[in-house]
Design an enzyme around this catalytic site. Sequence first.
Site, mmCIF file in Angstrom:
data_model
loop_
_atom_site.group_PDB
_atom_site.id
_atom_site.type_symbol
_atom_site.label_atom_id
_atom_site.label_comp_id
_atom_site.label_asym_id
_atom_site.label_seq_id
_atom_site.Cartn_x
_atom_site.Cartn_y
_atom_site.Cartn_z
ATOM 1 N N SER A 26 36.055 35.438 38.888
ATOM 2 C CA SER A 26 37.484 35.424 38.688
ATOM 3 C C SER A 26 37.905 34.173 37.881
ATOM 4 O O SER A 26 37.172 33.088 38.279
ATOM 5 C CB SER A 26 38.338 35.759 39.720
ATOM 6 O OG SER A 26 38.406 34.805 40.751
ATOM 7 N N ASP A 27 38.785 33.994 37.283
ATOM 8 C CA ASP A 27 39.300 32.785 36.902
ATOM 9 C C ASP A 27 39.878 32.568 38.353
ATOM 10 O O ASP A 27 40.270 33.065 39.068
ATOM 11 C CB ASP A 27 40.474 32.675 35.661
ATOM 12 C CG ASP A 27 40.785 31.373 35.068
ATOM 13 O OD1 ASP A 27 40.602 30.342 35.591
ATOM 14 O OD2 ASP A 27 41.189 31.469 33.956
ATOM 15 N N TRP A 28 40.417 30.937 38.234
ATOM 16 C CA TRP A 28 41.106 30.518 39.626
ATOM 17 C C TRP A 28 42.455 31.411 39.841
ATOM 18 O O TRP A 28 43.480 31.069 39.396
ATOM 19 C CB TRP A 28 40.999 29.082 39.518
ATOM 20 C CG TRP A 28 39.725 28.459 39.976
ATOM 21 C CD1 TRP A 28 39.747 27.474 40.796
ATOM 22 C CD2 TRP A 28 38.529 28.717 39.673
ATOM 23 N NE1 TRP A 28 38.618 27.229 40.955
ATOM 24 C CE2 TRP A 28 37.717 27.919 40.495
ATOM 25 C CE3 TRP A 28 37.788 29.303 38.860
ATOM 26 C CZ2 TRP A 28 36.372 27.788 40.440
ATOM 27 C CZ3 TRP A 28 36.286 29.632 38.723
ATOM 28 C CH2 TRP A 28 35.640 28.912 39.567
ATOM 29 N N GLY A 29 42.418 32.170 40.878
ATOM 30 C CA GLY A 29 43.441 32.557 41.485
ATOM 31 C C GLY A 29 43.839 34.038 40.534
ATOM 32 O O GLY A 29 44.933 34.433 40.615
ATOM 33 N N ALA A 30 42.839 34.480 40.026
ATOM 34 C CA ALA A 30 43.074 35.672 38.850
ATOM 35 C C ALA A 30 43.142 36.841 39.601
ATOM 36 O O ALA A 30 43.348 37.979 38.782
ATOM 37 C CB ALA A 30 42.232 35.651 37.750
#
Length: 736
Positions: free
Chosen positions: A225-229
């Site tokens: 994932s993108d960070w915090g996605a």
Amino acid sequence: MDVEKILAAMTLEEKAALCQGLDAWHTVPVERLGVPAVMVSDGPHGLRKEVEEDGKKHTIDAVCYPSAVGTASSFDPALLEEMGRLLGASCQAENVGVLLGPAANIKRSPLCGRNFEYFSEDPCLSSRMAAAHIRGVQAEGVGTSLKHFAANNQETHRMSVSAEISEQALREIYLASFEGAVKAAKPWTMMCSYNKIMGVYSSENPWLLNTVLRDEWGYDGLVMSDWGAVNDHVESVASGLDLEMPRGGDQEDRAIVEAVRSGALDEGALDEAVRHVLKLVERCVENHREGEVFDRDMQHHQARKIARESMVLLKNEGGLLPIRGNRKVAFIGDFARKPRYQGGGSSHINTSRVDSALNAVRSVCAVTYAQGYREEDDLPDEGLQAEAVRVASEADVAVVFAGLPERYESEGYDRTHMRLPEGQNRLIEAIAQAQPNVVVVLHNGSPVEMPWVDRVPGLLEAYLGGEAGGSAVVDLLFGAVSPCGKLAETFPRKLSDTPCSLFFPGDRESVVYSEGVYVGYRYYDKKEMEVLFPFGHGLTYTTFRYSDLRLSADTIAAGGTLKATVQVTNTGSMAAKEIVQFYIRPDHAGKSRPVRELKGFGKIALQPGETGTVEVTLTSRDFCYWDESLHGWFLEPGCYQVEAAASSRDIRLTAPVTAVGQPLPVRVTLDTEMGDILSIPGAREVLDRVDPRMAHFPYDLPLHNVVSWTQAAVTREKLVALAEELNGLQCFEPEA
């Protein structure tokens, strides 16, 4: 590492833990089974490794290369591969297993705050430059993470907005930018985006992550994932996400464990995610080289070379450049002494060595300098402007360094306009009135409006040139080498001209991609709209002649290929490089499509008087469009032109080729018109058998109206059976 043996020995709790990060930058170790943590780090135009010393976090000193907005303008995959190898060597020296990048999102609007990190408005160029970057980094035994998959084309509401895109536009533009890179370079990891696509988060979209990425494209690496996605960790794992970054907390582990035990999550899906994480760890461990040291001075020198190849000479009226002889030169502008050389956000590199043009020029000649404006101020400073005008008027040539302050464009927010700061625009106008020989050097990550463009004879787009960009600018201004870059994006005259100006960035819930496939030059060419500078435009200090465009075949069928070659001659007096672009233009009546589309390119270095050959291979896929009724690529029969061009608006030579194959099937329903039905081979005979009058009904009559036109002699039930029979006459499989 024996991945399958380790997987079989893991507890359910260990599996759950491995599917999210240990912290912001590491995977989770499983010490009892000998599985170490590996580090990932931001990129893609430098190493942004975070370390902690004395209780404080900071990023290491690293070499900052030109960002993608510039390197894409080199149209030089070999150069990107070389840069990738340098980045990979840096990662080896710092024990980083995966460099997070490159970013292959399409430049839908000039306002996107992260455009400086993206390659192009065109998927052919974007995918090939991304593939080269990936190959370079991974050749050094370091993984990459191709991002942000997919349709992350704005920063406004990027974490929740739904991109509403037609199937055709998604396939031909936004996914195609990733597809070519995935197939050609096989990145170790893929990073899915924050946003939704058609209402479904990318991180929990099984169609995107499994059907398209793995099943259709054959991807076998890790998806993070993108960070915090991540919206729902359990749903994401079930949908094909392998690794949530960074760590979401113990509750995420518990949710996975409970879902498996309750039967809500198939443990096979969890095992597959864990398998991908373990294989990534195995790759990183096996490819790590102990004791690697990278040569910072050498890399700085290479950054200068890459920057030279990435800058674009947009105007050079009267041969003002290169600056020769004993001409008195004035450098003007805050960016001359403090260059804007990189973008803001997660790709921001901490570098201790930055070349300014003002320092670099001292080894070439003496110049006078005036600040002209303050970078931190938008409005003009009358005193600084007056002094700059005086200095410019006393010189033979005035070089104005202008551009966008970092606060104008960054990850996290979009621009609201395309203008330079008002103080800079007024300064350029004032200097152009006082000095006829003006060169503007731009430092920016995306197109800007230029109200003064007709009053300055010289214009160099330096983009964000990295830490050695100042030296590269001086090299080009004074002719140490010729500029050779070409625009990877169109520069429109004004914001309201852009294809998505009425729809960008949408509202809090969604953004509608109403322009469809008409992105960038595809739109401007279809509209026959005047632009400031077209896609693919760029000048050198010489001239080139194109001749003898040849195709290896005059027909192409589904699954086929052909080669296109063109001769290029340097007809000027200076060695330089030319970028030849190959476009395909439909030349027959049929599906409404873009006027032309880039399908290949080549770069060639030539001495004065020298002739060389540029060759590309075109495939049947290059002639196809995505048909939404077939849900696949369709090769429309007819004549096409292969164009050899210096830009999308400078077509030098054309050669015809005929695509052969079956016409597009007509999927018959009760709403299908009689004219379309009669275009089906064998349809007339079928209609005559049902009722001979039907073949003579109006062409625009829908099939369901036959009931009333025959006074129910042909019933609705007969029409349903008729539609099935007509569909059976045709093949509905995509041809390519």
